[in-house]
Design an enzyme around this catalytic site. Structure first.
Site, PDB file in Angstrom:
ATOM      1  N   LYS A  30       0.462  -1.695   0.134  1.00 48.15           N
ATOM      2  CA  LYS A  30      -0.004  -0.010   0.141  1.00 48.15           C
ATOM      3  C   LYS A  30       1.055   1.315   0.272  1.00 48.15           C
ATOM      4  O   LYS A  30       0.231   2.128   0.278  1.00 48.15           O
ATOM      5  CB  LYS A  30      -0.776   0.271   1.127  1.00 48.15           C
ATOM      6  CG  LYS A  30      -1.902  -1.683   1.442  1.00 48.15           C
ATOM      7  CD  LYS A  30      -2.297  -1.904  -0.407  1.00 48.15           C
ATOM      8  CE  LYS A  30      -3.116  -0.490  -0.759  1.00 48.15           C
ATOM      9  NZ  LYS A  30      -3.745  -1.597  -1.918  1.00 48.15           N
ATOM     10  N   HIS A  91       7.141  -7.035  -2.301  1.00 49.54           N
ATOM     11  CA  HIS A  91       6.532  -7.389  -0.955  1.00 49.54           C
ATOM     12  C   HIS A  91       7.466  -7.136  -0.222  1.00 49.54           C
ATOM     13  O   HIS A  91       7.303  -7.065   1.696  1.00 49.54           O
ATOM     14  CB  HIS A  91       5.392  -7.079  -0.637  1.00 49.54           C
ATOM     15  CG  HIS A  91       4.335  -6.332  -1.184  1.00 49.54           C
ATOM     16  ND1 HIS A  91       4.030  -5.400  -1.514  1.00 49.54           N
ATOM     17  CD2 HIS A  91       2.657  -6.465  -1.577  1.00 49.54           C
ATOM     18  CE1 HIS A  91       3.170  -5.036  -2.094  1.00 49.54           C
ATOM     19  NE2 HIS A  91       2.526  -5.682  -2.176  1.00 49.54           N
ATOM     20  N   SER A 121      -4.418   2.924   4.124  1.00 49.78           N
ATOM     21  CA  SER A 121      -4.429   2.233   2.727  1.00 49.78           C
ATOM     22  C   SER A 121      -4.949   0.996   2.903  1.00 49.78           C
ATOM     23  O   SER A 121      -5.465   0.389   2.966  1.00 49.78           O
ATOM     24  CB  SER A 121      -3.712   2.837   1.755  1.00 49.78           C
ATOM     25  OG  SER A 121      -3.264   2.058   0.864  1.00 49.78           O
TER      26      SER A 121
HETATM   27  P1  A3P Z   1      -4.910   4.741  -0.843  1.00 53.74           P
HETATM   28  O1  A3P Z   1      -5.612   3.570   0.232  1.00 53.74           O
HETATM   29  O2  A3P Z   1      -4.739   5.790   0.020  1.00 53.74           O
HETATM   30  O3  A3P Z   1      -6.318   5.908  -2.025  1.00 53.74           O
HETATM   31  P2  A3P Z   1      -0.380  -0.283  -3.355  1.00 53.74           P
HETATM   32  O4  A3P Z   1      -0.458  -0.235  -5.377  1.00 53.74           O
HETATM   33  O5  A3P Z   1       1.604  -0.247  -3.363  1.00 53.74           O
HETATM   34  O6  A3P Z   1      -1.565  -1.209  -3.289  1.00 53.74           O
HETATM   35  O7  A3P Z   1      -1.250   1.304  -3.253  1.00 53.74           O
HETATM   36  C1  A3P Z   1      -2.317   1.470  -3.364  1.00 53.74           C
HETATM   37  C2  A3P Z   1      -2.222   3.109  -2.806  1.00 53.74           C
HETATM   38  O8  A3P Z   1      -1.888   4.136  -3.729  1.00 53.74           O
HETATM   39  C3  A3P Z   1      -3.564   3.553  -2.530  1.00 53.74           C
HETATM   40  O9  A3P Z   1      -3.651   4.824  -1.976  1.00 53.74           O
HETATM   41  C4  A3P Z   1      -3.722   4.448  -3.684  1.00 53.74           C
HETATM   42  O10 A3P Z   1      -5.110   4.648  -4.107  1.00 53.74           O
HETATM   43  C5  A3P Z   1      -2.459   5.026  -4.244  1.00 53.74           C
HETATM   44  N1  A3P Z   1      -2.552   5.055  -5.473  1.00 53.74           N
HETATM   45  C6  A3P Z   1      -2.727   3.840  -6.661  1.00 53.74           C
HETATM   46  N2  A3P Z   1      -2.314   4.910  -7.923  1.00 53.74           N
HETATM   47  C7  A3P Z   1      -2.218   6.599  -7.881  1.00 53.74           C
HETATM   48  C8  A3P Z   1      -1.173   7.056  -8.278  1.00 53.74           C
HETATM   49  N3  A3P Z   1      -1.638   6.894  -9.833  1.00 53.74           N
HETATM   50  N4  A3P Z   1      -1.650   8.513  -7.679  1.00 53.74           N
HETATM   51  C9  A3P Z   1      -1.585   8.482  -5.730  1.00 53.74           C
HETATM   52  N5  A3P Z   1      -1.664   7.509  -5.291  1.00 53.74           N
HETATM   53  C10 A3P Z   1      -2.038   5.813  -5.859  1.00 53.74           C
END
Ligand code: A3P
Length: 277
Positions: A30, A91, A121
């Protein structure tokens, strides 16, 4: 803690044979894994007809250690990637990364996110992902985060372990979610220098537009809407994508207790995060 789906295939993960041009994208869950994956995929393969509009991100950038019944294990998906370089997501905490990646001197990208937003998140992700342990109540979830009981263990150990690795492993770039949010084009340029890429300004702008939060949220090949194990009616994968949303969730008491614990755990580290921008 590692759940079953990340250990059943362990021998193959451990013995995975990296190639020198592989790019490993490593994060605590996340922290912006999908975001960075999409950026790197766009930089290398954005010009490939149909790729990013037909192939979901988890197939373009396989998740090395995942092994779930009914799906191709991540190791096999990575081995079968037809492209070069292969982009591979993990991860794993740094000490568990298959040694072949270090031996082959692969480029490694790590993105870290401030603890409070990362934890928040993760909480919403655990609520909606059917393969993850139940999130349970928020207050208890904060405690689980601080005691390293979430999947992939302690955030503190993860971000610091990878941070310390930079000293002995120069082919690694340590990025911050907050910096990417502050100025995406700047961070893409930074990334390109590290990768030895020199896209035109126009191409960089294209990648910036394609990887902005709204663009990725509306892109079914990036937003995990094709994946059945997630119930996005509970919480969308592309949830908020901001810095500082934690302020809407922590009570004053939770925040004070967290700050105290955080200070104690991060005191000796040179690593510092921005909790807001
Ligand atoms: P939030 O839950 O705070 O919205 P991962 O890909 O490591 O699982 O992380 C997911 C998190 O990254 C989520 O955070 C998601 O919304 C955010 N995320 C994904 N793409 C993004 C982007 N282009 N810009 C900003 N945040 C992004």
């Amino acid at each position: 803690m590692l759940t079953q789906m990340f250990i059943t295939n362990w021998q193959r993960v451990k013995n995975f044979k990296a190639r020198p041009d592989d790019i490993l994208i490593a994060t605590y869950p996340k922290a912006g894994t999908t975001w960075l994956s999409e950026i790197v995929d766009q930089l290398y393969f954005g010009g490939m007809e149909g790729r990013s509009s037909n192939i979901p991100i988890h197939e373009r950038v396989p998740f090395l250690e995942i092994c779930v019944e009914g799906f191709q294990p991540g190791t096999e998906a990575a081995e079968n990637l037809p492209t070069s370089p292969r982009l591979i997501k993990t991860h794993l905490p740094v000490q568990l990364v298959p040694k072949s990646f270090w031996e082959q001197n692969c480029r490694v990208l790590y993105v870290a996110r401030n603890a409070k937003d990362n934890l928040l998140s993760f909480y919403h992700f655990d609520r909606m992902n059917k393969l993850q342990p139940e999130a349970g109540p928020w207050d208890k979830y904060i405690q689980k985060f601080n005691s390293g009981q979430l999947v992939f263990g302690s955030w503190y150990d993860h971000v610091q372990g990878w941070w310390n690795k930079r000293e002995s492993y120069p082919r690694m770039l340590y990025l911050f979610y907050e910096d990417m949010k502050e100025d995406l084009t700047r961070e893409i340029s930074h990334l390109c220098s590290f990768l030895g890429l020199s896209p035109s300004e126009k191409e960089k702008e294209r990648v910036t537009q394609k990887t902005k939060f709204e663009a990725m949220k509306n892109n079914s090949m990036a937003n995990y809407s094709t994946v059945e194990i997630m119930d996005q009616s509970i919480s969308p994968f592309m949830r908020k994508g901001t810095v500082g949303d934690w302020k809407n969730h922590f009570t004053v008491a939770q925040n004070e207790a967290f700050d105290e614990e955080y200070k104690r755990r991060m005191e000796k580290s040179t690593l510092s995060f921005r909790m807001e921008i």
